[in-house]
Design an enzyme around this catalytic site. Structure first.
Site, PDB file in Angstrom:
ATOM      1  N   ILE A  16      24.979 -58.271 -20.036  1.00 18.42           N
ATOM      2  CA  ILE A  16      24.755 -56.858 -20.389  1.00 18.42           C
ATOM      3  C   ILE A  16      24.465 -56.039 -19.136  1.00 18.42           C
ATOM      4  CG2 ILE A  16      23.169 -55.287 -21.601  1.00 18.42           C
ATOM      5  CD1 ILE A  16      22.982 -57.419 -23.848  1.00 18.42           C
ATOM      6  N   ALA A  91      16.233 -57.179 -17.433  1.00 22.40           N
ATOM      7  CA  ALA A  91      16.011 -58.589 -17.059  1.00 22.40           C
ATOM      8  C   ALA A  91      15.364 -59.341 -18.223  1.00 22.40           C
ATOM      9  CB  ALA A  91      15.105 -58.660 -15.828  1.00 22.40           C
ATOM     10  N   THR A  94      15.677 -66.671 -21.899  1.00 23.76           N
ATOM     11  CA  THR A  94      15.265 -67.410 -23.107  1.00 23.76           C
ATOM     12  C   THR A  94      14.755 -68.782 -22.692  1.00 23.76           C
ATOM     13  OG1 THR A  94      17.517 -68.249 -23.358  1.00 23.76           O
ATOM     14  CG2 THR A  94      16.932 -66.352 -24.707  1.00 23.76           C
ATOM     15  N   GLY A 151      13.108 -70.730 -33.622  1.00 24.34           N
ATOM     16  CA  GLY A 151      13.253 -71.311 -32.279  1.00 24.34           C
ATOM     17  C   GLY A 151      12.962 -70.344 -31.146  1.00 24.34           C
ATOM     18  N   GLN A 152      12.480 -69.126 -31.485  1.00 19.60           N
ATOM     19  CA  GLN A 152      12.245 -68.124 -30.434  1.00 19.60           C
ATOM     20  C   GLN A 152      10.922 -67.387 -30.641  1.00 19.60           C
ATOM     21  OE1 GLN A 152      15.886 -65.577 -30.264  1.00 19.60           O
ATOM     22  NE2 GLN A 152      16.034 -66.460 -28.208  1.00 19.60           N
ATOM     23  N   TYR A 155      10.306 -65.523 -27.325  1.00 19.83           N
ATOM     24  CA  TYR A 155      11.264 -64.432 -27.061  1.00 19.83           C
ATOM     25  C   TYR A 155      11.076 -63.298 -28.086  1.00 19.83           C
ATOM     26  CZ  TYR A 155      16.008 -62.520 -26.123  1.00 19.83           C
ATOM     27  OH  TYR A 155      17.085 -61.727 -25.804  1.00 19.83           O
ATOM     28  N   PRO A 185      20.124 -55.158 -28.920  1.00 18.87           N
ATOM     29  CA  PRO A 185      21.428 -55.776 -29.178  1.00 18.87           C
ATOM     30  C   PRO A 185      21.291 -56.941 -30.146  1.00 18.87           C
ATOM     31  CG  PRO A 185      20.912 -55.721 -26.813  1.00 18.87           C
ATOM     32  CD  PRO A 185      19.657 -55.420 -27.558  1.00 18.87           C
ATOM     33  N   TYR A 187      23.605 -60.480 -31.334  1.00 16.46           N
ATOM     34  CA  TYR A 187      24.191 -61.572 -30.541  1.00 16.46           C
ATOM     35  C   TYR A 187      25.418 -61.019 -29.811  1.00 16.46           C
ATOM     36  CZ  TYR A 187      20.913 -64.847 -32.476  1.00 16.46           C
ATOM     37  OH  TYR A 187      19.742 -65.505 -32.778  1.00 16.46           O
ATOM     38  N   ARG A 197      23.875 -73.987 -28.644  1.00 13.73           N
ATOM     39  CA  ARG A 197      24.655 -75.115 -29.155  1.00 13.73           C
ATOM     40  C   ARG A 197      25.708 -74.612 -30.141  1.00 13.73           C
ATOM     41  NH1 ARG A 197      20.473 -78.807 -31.642  1.00 13.73           N
ATOM     42  NH2 ARG A 197      21.603 -78.314 -33.545  1.00 13.73           N
TER      43      ARG A 197
HETATM   44  N1  CAA Z   1      16.188 -71.429 -40.227  1.00 18.52           N
HETATM   45  C1  CAA Z   1      15.616 -72.479 -40.846  1.00 18.52           C
HETATM   46  N2  CAA Z   1      15.691 -73.735 -40.373  1.00 18.52           N
HETATM   47  C2  CAA Z   1      16.395 -73.928 -39.249  1.00 18.52           C
HETATM   48  C3  CAA Z   1      17.017 -72.861 -38.549  1.00 18.52           C
HETATM   49  C4  CAA Z   1      16.891 -71.580 -39.103  1.00 18.52           C
HETATM   50  N3  CAA Z   1      17.471 -70.507 -38.515  1.00 18.52           N
HETATM   51  N4  CAA Z   1      17.632 -73.363 -37.467  1.00 18.52           N
HETATM   52  C5  CAA Z   1      17.386 -74.703 -37.469  1.00 18.52           C
HETATM   53  N5  CAA Z   1      16.650 -75.032 -38.572  1.00 18.52           N
HETATM   54  C6  CAA Z   1      16.183 -76.369 -38.956  1.00 18.52           C
HETATM   55  C7  CAA Z   1      17.319 -77.367 -38.824  1.00 18.52           C
HETATM   56  O1  CAA Z   1      18.101 -77.357 -40.005  1.00 18.52           O
HETATM   57  C8  CAA Z   1      16.587 -78.666 -38.608  1.00 18.52           C
HETATM   58  O2  CAA Z   1      16.095 -79.126 -39.851  1.00 18.52           O
HETATM   59  P1  CAA Z   1      16.046 -80.690 -40.176  1.00 18.52           P
HETATM   60  O3  CAA Z   1      15.122 -81.266 -39.128  1.00 18.52           O
HETATM   61  O4  CAA Z   1      15.523 -80.743 -41.561  1.00 18.52           O
HETATM   62  O5  CAA Z   1      17.471 -81.167 -40.036  1.00 18.52           O
HETATM   63  C9  CAA Z   1      15.375 -78.246 -37.789  1.00 18.52           C
HETATM   64  O6  CAA Z   1      15.229 -76.842 -38.003  1.00 18.52           O
HETATM   65  C10 CAA Z   1      15.553 -78.504 -36.292  1.00 18.52           C
HETATM   66  O7  CAA Z   1      16.730 -77.789 -35.866  1.00 18.52           O
HETATM   67  P2  CAA Z   1      17.537 -78.194 -34.561  1.00 18.52           P
HETATM   68  O8  CAA Z   1      18.253 -79.488 -34.801  1.00 18.52           O
HETATM   69  O9  CAA Z   1      18.375 -77.044 -34.116  1.00 18.52           O
HETATM   70  O10 CAA Z   1      16.320 -78.476 -33.547  1.00 18.52           O
HETATM   71  P3  CAA Z   1      16.354 -78.653 -32.009  1.00 18.52           P
HETATM   72  O11 CAA Z   1      14.968 -78.993 -31.595  1.00 18.52           O
HETATM   73  O12 CAA Z   1      17.495 -79.503 -31.589  1.00 18.52           O
HETATM   74  O13 CAA Z   1      16.726 -77.164 -31.471  1.00 18.52           O
HETATM   75  C11 CAA Z   1      16.468 -74.856 -31.099  1.00 18.52           C
HETATM   76  C12 CAA Z   1      15.837 -76.116 -31.704  1.00 18.52           C
HETATM   77  C13 CAA Z   1      16.618 -75.037 -29.575  1.00 18.52           C
HETATM   78  C14 CAA Z   1      15.511 -73.716 -31.338  1.00 18.52           C
HETATM   79  C15 CAA Z   1      17.842 -74.595 -31.733  1.00 18.52           C
HETATM   80  O14 CAA Z   1      17.677 -74.540 -33.149  1.00 18.52           O
HETATM   81  C16 CAA Z   1      18.457 -73.303 -31.274  1.00 18.52           C
HETATM   82  O15 CAA Z   1      19.018 -73.226 -30.195  1.00 18.52           O
HETATM   83  N6  CAA Z   1      18.385 -72.249 -32.113  1.00 18.52           N
HETATM   84  C17 CAA Z   1      18.971 -70.937 -31.789  1.00 18.52           C
HETATM   85  C18 CAA Z   1      17.916 -70.055 -31.244  1.00 18.52           C
HETATM   86  C19 CAA Z   1      18.553 -68.715 -30.984  1.00 18.52           C
HETATM   87  O16 CAA Z   1      19.049 -68.038 -31.863  1.00 18.52           O
HETATM   88  N7  CAA Z   1      18.527 -68.297 -29.728  1.00 18.52           N
HETATM   89  C20 CAA Z   1      19.125 -67.050 -29.376  1.00 18.52           C
HETATM   90  C21 CAA Z   1      19.462 -67.101 -27.903  1.00 18.52           C
HETATM   91  S1  CAA Z   1      20.433 -65.698 -27.422  1.00 18.52           S
HETATM   92  C22 CAA Z   1      19.367 -64.449 -27.414  1.00 18.52           C
HETATM   93  O17 CAA Z   1      18.199 -64.596 -27.567  1.00 18.52           O
HETATM   94  C23 CAA Z   1      19.954 -63.087 -27.185  1.00 18.52           C
HETATM   95  C24 CAA Z   1      19.515 -62.142 -28.204  1.00 18.52           C
HETATM   96  O18 CAA Z   1      18.663 -61.331 -27.914  1.00 18.52           O
HETATM   97  C25 CAA Z   1      20.139 -62.155 -29.544  1.00 18.52           C
END
Ligand code: CAA
Length: 248
Positions: A16, A91, A94, A151-152, A155, A185, A187, A197
């Protein structure tokens, strides 16, 4: 001294940030692009690769996450520049992890870069803008600061904090002609998002009503609007660019 408007963009060498630099250059601004200290070579290559070199763009080594360093470097840079018309606090990093497993370091790094930097970078520039009697500050927040994201926790907390910062500073800046807004913004097609991933990103895309990522141009366009002539009566707002992912 040139009569071009000057925009300072933090974290310029990224998805961005780069697009914001390009769009402002194309619209006649002088751009000051910050990059991490010690990365001078990469910053120079970035200018070449993005075909930005040769334009009215100046690099500034600034570790926005380090308050002491910013206090030492930024006031001197501002004295040399003379004025700043637009600040884009872009700046951001994550360090995603479920909260159960999140380390203090993952929390701290995101807070320092995404939220504490707003204090360090904005204060000297806000004070200068108040003296000038004009200025625009645009903070790049995120849909995830509005809706929360699995997971955030770190953030989402920082990005939500940016929105509170925006509203409070807008209240203080209004009588000095300084508008403060956020862009949130969704995604966006940047390295930060494409690093998610593949299976996780696919499931996120499926939840976006427009079923696609934003382009960096679509986000940069919102920033230019808030910085420009037509954004002059907008302050304390958060402009979402998220394909309908979250509607407030
Ligand atoms: N809601 C509910 N449950 C969820 C979920 C969600 N959104 N996402 C994952 N889960 C559950 C999974 O189904 C899994 O359940 P089980 O154990 O019962 O199978 C459990 O949570 C663990 O999930 P993962 O296998 O994904 O766990 P991990 O430890 O390998 O990874 C993580 C965790 C790193 C947070 C990964 O889920 C991830 O990368 N998530 C995406 C986070 C995200 O959206 N980041 C945005 C980055 S970009 C950005 O931030 C820019 C912006 O401003 C938009």
């Amino acid at each position: 001294m040139s009569d071009k408007k000057i925009v300072l963009v933090t974290g310029a060498a990224g998805g961005i940030g780069t697009e914001v630099c390009r769009l402002f250059l194309n619209n006649g601004y002088k751009v000051v692009a910050t990059h991490r200290p010690g990365k001078e070579q990469q910053a120079a290559s970035w200018l070449q690769e993005e075909k930005l070199a040769g334009n009215d763009i100046q690099l500034l080594a600034l570790d926005v996450s380090n308050h002491k360093a910013v206090s030492e470097v930024l006031p001197e840079a501002l004295r040399e520049l003379g004025r700043i018309d637009v600040l884009v606090n872009n700046a951001g990093i994550t360090r995603d992890s479920t909260f159960k497993k999140m380390s203090w370091d993952q929390w701290q790094q995101v807070m320092e870069t995404n939220l504490n930097s707003l204090f360090s970078v904005t204060q000297p520039i806000f004070n200068l803008m108040c003296e000038q009697g004009s200025g625009r500050i645009i903070n790049i927040s995120s849909v995830n600061g509005l809706k929360g994201q699995y997971g955030q926790v770190n953030y989402s907390a920082a990005k939500a904090g940016m929105i509170g910062f925006t509203k409070a500073l807008a209240a203080e800046g209004a009588r000095f002609g300084v508008c403060v807004n956020a862009v949130a913004p969704g995604y966006t097609a940047t390295p930060m998002v494409t690093a998610i991933r593949e299976d996780v990103l696919d499931s996120i895309k499926a939840t976006i009503p427009m079923k696609r990522l934003a382009t960096t141009e679509e986000v940069a366009g919102a920033v230019l609007y808030l910085a420009g002539e037509h954004g002059g009566y907008v302050t304390g707002e958060t402009l979402s660019v998220n394909g309908g992912l979250y509607m407030q």
